[in-house]
Design an enzyme around this catalytic site. Structure first.
Site, mmCIF file in Angstrom:
data_model
loop_
_atom_site.group_PDB
_atom_site.id
_atom_site.type_symbol
_atom_site.label_atom_id
_atom_site.label_comp_id
_atom_site.label_asym_id
_atom_site.label_seq_id
_atom_site.Cartn_x
_atom_site.Cartn_y
_atom_site.Cartn_z
ATOM 1 N N TYR A 54 0.878 -1.183 0.000
ATOM 2 C CA TYR A 54 0.000 0.000 0.000
ATOM 3 C C TYR A 54 0.909 1.224 0.000
ATOM 4 O O TYR A 54 1.994 1.207 -0.575
ATOM 5 C CB TYR A 54 -0.961 -0.076 1.195
ATOM 6 N N LYS A 109 -20.786 -20.877 -9.155
ATOM 7 C CA LYS A 109 -20.035 -20.811 -10.409
ATOM 8 C C LYS A 109 -18.611 -20.323 -10.141
ATOM 9 O O LYS A 109 -17.641 -20.842 -10.705
ATOM 10 C CB LYS A 109 -20.741 -19.847 -11.362
#
Length: 455
Positions: A54, A109
């Site tokens: 970060y 899925k």
């Protein structure tokens, strides 16, 4: 034709087994509170590592991507990220249940993508029925995504959404209900015809059902070499032909009308039983049975007939009834019968290969090549009338598909990365193997809790 007594007992056992997942599913979904999660893929030894991942360190890759946008594939998870996107208007035989109720299906899925193909997939269910808003939303999301899997969208807008997004989106977009079903069905058909000694270009095929899946199956089979003029298609009102004014005059049925023009069908009053006389293949994607396909119709088909009865949860005709009526090979959509024709054999490997070469789209030729590789995988293992297609347990099918699909994309000039077929196989095999091993370790160490609830 009544099944034998032992067959009736088998039916009771099969139906009990089919209902078992429904009995335990809600309990397990509540316990696990979803089927996927975000996990780190970078090292985190201590908080100082966040200086790299970060701020301030992250500014460096951001600036480089600003100068060269293709670096986003090298520096972020975009290279392996797919969104499974639906509006919940046609879900898994449940119909129009809405976007919130569709989330469990899209999560499922995503789980299959990850475990079978090593693809990071995330469910996104959109609260709109407007196809243009749907399209615009997907286009706005593309900077983060490596690809899009459209799922469970009602027709005719599913055709319109897919066509526009394939044309307008800079990342690969496909509709698994159409293209995935087509690829796996073609794979099974190629091997079935191999067993019975018939050529794809010479067989008469009758398609029962004219929804999005059936139309796309027909398209891919024709492009693979079948003669459309030898084939017929039926919807709930009868034979698709140029005499069907109800189709010709309805602009929403333009895909059905295209099928009417493509097939030189006889009088629209011809019934399906009559159309099946002498037919080599029946591909049924219509409505759950049994009794939707009559045994007498199959008895009138050609010698060594091939029957795909693919409706779920119950096929249009029980497999043993179809065989007793004369079918040589029978396939269904169920895992508890031989020859399961299931999309899950297709999309994980197809998208793996697409992402690995950074293809801009997924062409019909890539789907056909995937189908041929699925068929070859089963052929290498050994074919017989009850084993025309691999099962999901035969996980080598997925890296093989990925290599075949990636190679075809490179040949077609739509890939941004060029690797040999051998390299593509090794890359995809390693990614998939790592994913399965991580899942095993998470279960072994209790991070995925073990629940003693057999299915």
């Amino acid at each position: 034709m009544e099944p034998a007594e032992h067959s009736r007992n088998d039916v009771e056992k099969l139906l009990a087994r089919a209902h078992k997942p429904l009995e335990v599913s809600s309990k397990l979904h509540r316990l696990y509170r979803g089927k996927i999660e975000i996990a780190p893929r970078c090292r985190v030894r201590d908080l100082h590592d966040f200086d790299v991942w970060y701020t301030p360190g992250v500014a460096a890759p951001c600036r480089e991507i600003q100068e060269d946008e293709e670096l986003v594939y090298e520096y972020t998870s975009k290279w392996n990220t797919v969104a499974v996107i639906s509006d919940g208007t046609r879900v898994l035989g449940l119909g129009d249940i809405g976007p919130k109720a569709a989330v469990p299906v899209m999560e499922g899925k995503a789980l299959l993508y990850k475990y079978l193909g090593g693809v990071d997939a995330f469910p996104l269910c959109l609260d709109t029925r407007d196809p243009d808003r749907f399209i615009e939303t997907v286009k706005l999301l593309h900077p983060t995504l490596g690809g899009v899997n459209l799922e469970d969208i009602a027709q005719p807008k599913c055709f319109y959404i897919l066509e526009r997004l394939r044309r307008e989106c800079p990342i690969p977009v496909w509709h698994d209900d159409q293209q995935g079903t087509a690829a796996v069905t073609l794979a099974g058909l190629l091997n079935a015809l191999n067993i019975v000694g018939k050529e794809l270009s010479e067989v008469k095929i009758v398609f029962m059902g004219a929804g999005a899946a059936s139309i796309r199956v027909a398209d891919i089979i024709f492009k693979a070499g079948a003669d459309a003029k030898r084939c017929l298609m039926f919807d709930s009102r009868g034979l698709l032909s140029r005499g069907r004014k109800d189709i010709r005059e309805n602009p929403d049925l333009y895909e059905k009308w295209r099928m009417c023009l493509l097939m030189e069908a006889p009088d629209p009053m011809v019934a399906i039983g009559e159309a099946l006389r002498g037919a080599d293949v029946l591909i049924a994607l219509s409505k759950p049975g049994p009794g939707v396909v009559q045994a007498a119709w199959i008895s009138d088909m050609a010698e060594d007939a091939v029957v795909f009865a693919c409706s779920n949860p119950v096929p249009e005709i029980w497999p043993w009834e179809a065989k007793e009526a004369g079918a040589r090979i029978v396939a269904t959509g169920r895992s508890d019968f031989p020859n399961q024709v299931n999309n899950s054999l297709g999309f994980p490997g197809i998208f793996r290969g697409t992402l690995d070469v950074r293809a801009s789209t997924i062409t019909d030729e890539m789907c056909i090549e995937a189908a041929r590789e699925i068929a070859r995988t089963a052929e290498d293992r050994g074919l017989d009338p009850d084993h025309i297609i691999p099962t999901m347990d035969e996980w080598e099918v997925f890296p093989r598909e990925a290599a075949a699909v990636g190679t075809k994309a490179i040949e077609q000039g739509i890939a941004k990365r060029s690797l040999s077929r051998e390299e593509l196989f090794r890359v995809s095999e390693q990614i998939i193997r790592d994913t399965r091993e991580k899942t095993r370790l998470l279960m072994e160490h209790g991070f995925i809790p073990h629940i003693d609830e057999p299915v």
